[in-house]
Write an enzyme that holds these catalytic residues in place. Structure first.
Site, PDB file in Angstrom:
ATOM      1  N   HIS A  18      -4.519  28.455 -19.345  1.00  0.00           N
ATOM      2  CA  HIS A  18      -5.620  29.391 -19.134  1.00  0.00           C
ATOM      3  C   HIS A  18      -6.823  29.092 -20.020  1.00  0.00           C
ATOM      4  CE1 HIS A  18      -2.544  32.396 -17.341  1.00  0.00           C
ATOM      5  NE2 HIS A  18      -3.051  31.607 -16.415  1.00  0.00           N
ATOM      6  N   HIS A  41      -1.037  29.435  -5.926  1.00  0.00           N
ATOM      7  CA  HIS A  41       0.185  30.167  -6.296  1.00  0.00           C
ATOM      8  C   HIS A  41      -0.241  31.265  -7.274  1.00  0.00           C
ATOM      9  CE1 HIS A  41       1.611  26.254  -4.875  1.00  0.00           C
ATOM     10  NE2 HIS A  41       2.777  26.814  -4.624  1.00  0.00           N
ATOM     11  N   ASP A 145       2.172  30.375   2.230  1.00  0.00           N
ATOM     12  CA  ASP A 145       2.739  29.327   1.395  1.00  0.00           C
ATOM     13  C   ASP A 145       1.591  28.547   0.746  1.00  0.00           C
ATOM     14  OD1 ASP A 145       3.876  26.959   0.395  1.00  0.00           O
ATOM     15  OD2 ASP A 145       5.366  26.878   1.992  1.00  0.00           O
ATOM     16  N   GLY A 146       1.627  28.443  -0.567  1.00  0.00           N
ATOM     17  CA  GLY A 146       0.547  27.773  -1.277  1.00  0.00           C
ATOM     18  C   GLY A 146       0.370  26.321  -0.886  1.00  0.00           C
ATOM     19  N   ASP A 166      -0.416  25.895  -9.422  1.00  0.00           N
ATOM     20  CA  ASP A 166       0.497  26.301 -10.499  1.00  0.00           C
ATOM     21  C   ASP A 166       1.782  26.832  -9.880  1.00  0.00           C
ATOM     22  OD1 ASP A 166       1.664  27.264 -12.808  1.00  0.00           O
ATOM     23  OD2 ASP A 166       0.388  29.037 -12.939  1.00  0.00           O
TER      24      ASP A 166
END
Length: 282
Positions: A18, A41, A145-146, A166
């Site tokens: 981050h 995600h 779904d990512g 991620d």
């Protein structure tokens, strides 16, 4: 590996990821043109550090908990300021009761003309994410779904922006899926910035992942890896990595300052270290 994020929010891996995300967003805002953030995600958006999941592991205490109690040099504090800004905005005093996930960091560090696409497949997490951002017209939450989103949502109409990948690493072939997904997305949008997070538990899998990225033909891939202690594939997570495709020209120098200080601050045992290099140069 099962990396359901509610159990791990605010840990050392989140701090590294981050803080880097915040630096990339800070750079993107230097130009007036709008940009888009695509989070494949996304998770919950905001995490309660008093929740059963967070209390069960207590991992945040070794991550953001240590960071907020540390004595921070001025040059490091300046680099961490965008990240800290998002944390302060969520908490009323010096204590950290809520931790921002990547969607919340992106929301707070983007401008009125920037846009966010947040993708989450888990039904309960998607419902929470949708409810959290339902009133913000800049943000679109998508239950999908990512990996499908990674190929479907690029290039964005803004032509500038960041794709954050991620995944939970719940599937045995997740590294191969990540490499393949990046290659397909990069083919569609070669000028975008891609920020990929991965756990370091199995050195062989990580090495094969890096070889797949090299074989893809993608150029300008910055690698940052971070260990709080030595570890093994059957133990708790002690290391993570980031690959940044098309990184801002400032990022490598910024991470050269940040990573050594973060290592000193967050290390938990022998084997702590970091690595910063070009996995693939220009």
């Amino acid at each position: 590996m099962n990396y359901r994020h509610a159990f791990h929010a605010g840990n050392f891996a989140d701090v590294v990821k981050h803080a880097t995300l915040a630096r990339v967003l800070d750079y993107l805002k230097r130009k007036p043109a709008a940009f888009r953030v695509i989070d494949t995600h996304a998770g919950l958006g905001v995490y309660d550090l008093s929740s059963d999941e967070a209390l069960r592991t207590g991992e945040w205490q070794g991550g953001i908990g240590r960071l907020i109690e540390a004595e921070i040099p001025e040059n490091i504090a300046a680099l961490l300021e965008p990240y800290f800004e998002t944390i302060r905005d969520l908490n009323s005093d010096d204590a950290v009761a809520a931790y921002p996930g990547s969607p919340e960091i992106a929301r707070r560090l983007t401008r009125r003309n920037d846009r966010l696409t947040l993708v989450e497949l888990h039904p309960r997490d998607y419902e929470a994410l949708f409810a959290l951002y339902a009133g913000d017209r800049r943000i679109k939450a998508v239950e999908l779904d990512g990996w499908l989103a990674l190929g479907s949502f690029v290039p964005p109409k803004e032509k500038r922006g960041l794709v954050l990948v991620d995944p939970a690493f719940e599937e045995t072939e997740e590294f191969a899926t990540l490499a393949d997904g990046l290659a397909k997305a990069h083919h569609r949008w070669p000028t975008g910035i891609y920020l990929l997070w991965y756990p370091i538990k199995d050195a062989t899998k990580v090495r094969h992942f890096h070889e797949d990225i090299k074989a893809s033909g993608i150029r300008r891939v910055l690698r940052a890896e971070f260990q709080v202690a030595s570890g093994d594939k059957d133990g708790p997570l002690t290391g993570c990595g980031l690959l940044v495709v098309n990184p801002p020209y400032t990022l490598a120098d910024e991470l050269k300052l940040l990573l050594p200080w973060l290592q000193k601050t967050l290390a938990t045992g022998p084997g702590a270290g970091h690595r910063l290099d070009w996995l693939v140069p220009e």
